[in-house]
Write a protein that holds these residues in place. Sequence first.
Motif, PDB file in Angstrom:
ATOM      1  N   THR A  45       0.828  -1.202   0.000  1.00 35.38           N
ATOM      2  CA  THR A  45       0.000   0.000   0.000  1.00 35.38           C
ATOM      3  C   THR A  45       0.863   1.254   0.000  1.00 35.38           C
ATOM      4  OG1 THR A  45      -1.702  -1.181   1.251  1.00 35.38           O
ATOM      5  CG2 THR A  45      -1.880   1.204   1.170  1.00 35.38           C
ATOM      6  N   LYS A  94       3.897   1.496  -1.179  1.00 41.48           N
ATOM      7  CA  LYS A  94       4.503   1.575  -2.511  1.00 41.48           C
ATOM      8  C   LYS A  94       3.529   2.167  -3.512  1.00 41.48           C
ATOM      9  CE  LYS A  94       7.371   0.630  -5.909  1.00 41.48           C
ATOM     10  NZ  LYS A  94       8.616   1.407  -6.134  1.00 41.48           N
ATOM     11  N   LYS A  95       2.267   1.776  -3.434  1.00 38.29           N
ATOM     12  CA  LYS A  95       1.254   2.243  -4.360  1.00 38.29           C
ATOM     13  C   LYS A  95       0.932   3.720  -4.147  1.00 38.29           C
ATOM     14  CE  LYS A  95      -3.568   1.475  -5.711  1.00 38.29           C
ATOM     15  NZ  LYS A  95      -3.308   1.471  -7.159  1.00 38.29           N
ATOM     16  N   ASP A  96       0.799   4.121  -2.889  1.00 36.66           N
ATOM     17  CA  ASP A  96       0.354   5.481  -2.595  1.00 36.66           C
ATOM     18  C   ASP A  96       1.475   6.493  -2.446  1.00 36.66           C
ATOM     19  OD1 ASP A  96      -2.418   4.858  -2.549  1.00 36.66           O
ATOM     20  OD2 ASP A  96      -2.156   3.950  -0.584  1.00 36.66           O
ATOM     21  N   ARG A 146       4.858   5.671  -3.546  1.00 36.54           N
ATOM     22  CA  ARG A 146       5.920   5.304  -4.478  1.00 36.54           C
ATOM     23  C   ARG A 146       7.200   4.863  -3.779  1.00 36.54           C
ATOM     24  NH1 ARG A 146       5.320  10.153  -9.017  1.00 36.54           N
ATOM     25  NH2 ARG A 146       3.105   9.757  -9.488  1.00 36.54           N
TER      26      ARG A 146
END
Length: 253
Positions: free
Chosen positions: A68, A70-72, A74
Amino acid sequence: MKQYEFTRSQKDKYLVNKENISINIYSNNYTFSIILCSWLFSSSNTINYAILALFILFPFELGVILITSKKDFRKISLKSSFVLHEKSKVWKNITIASILFLIAGIFSITIGSIENNLTSELRDKMFSVISPYFDWSNLLVLKKYSKNILIASCIIYFFENVFILPIIEELYFRGLLTSKVKHLGKWAPILITVLFSLYHFWAPLNNIFRIFAFFPAAYITWKEKNIYISIVFHCLCNFFSTVSIIINIIKIF
């Protein structure tokens, strides 16, 4: 533990991003997946229980947090667990957590005892069907193991249950999942507390006590925007219960 800084735009983007819906669904599905996997692969001694938790429960919970983040943001980090939380003083965290621990102790003596008495018959029937290793109060089943295995189990269990487990669980439940249901307002800590209690599927007859014991910490953590309070509180609770179990195990050596 590292303190994470957020700009206002980062928080707003994180909390209103529609793409987070998929992560939210994935997180909830994952919780039930853990329950299923733990039930299917639950083992017959305390060593294997510790291994199960270390290699199935913790990596999954921690993995969701890292993915999460990493997704939000980076970057692979624990940042997604600290979106709603701010810096706080250590003495404040310890003081509030200690008070909450005393309150949980009162609930244990009162609500916990009443719940155990009311469910004692059902408990006996349940453990006549499923493995007795799910009954943590029945330490007689451990007598067949050698002293070395029990000592190794106690050491692993202590560090796992007092430090690793509560920290990761708090980052996942009071951190990540709470931020996902922020729009529920005051209902958010209530929902997360109920989910957290049900997540302890191996102790289904203690849900009422567990909800009463952990809700004050969940609410204060949400209100104060301070996840460190619930982390310290959870560690204190697990420390007390773990030491109690280990002392009883030592008696059967």
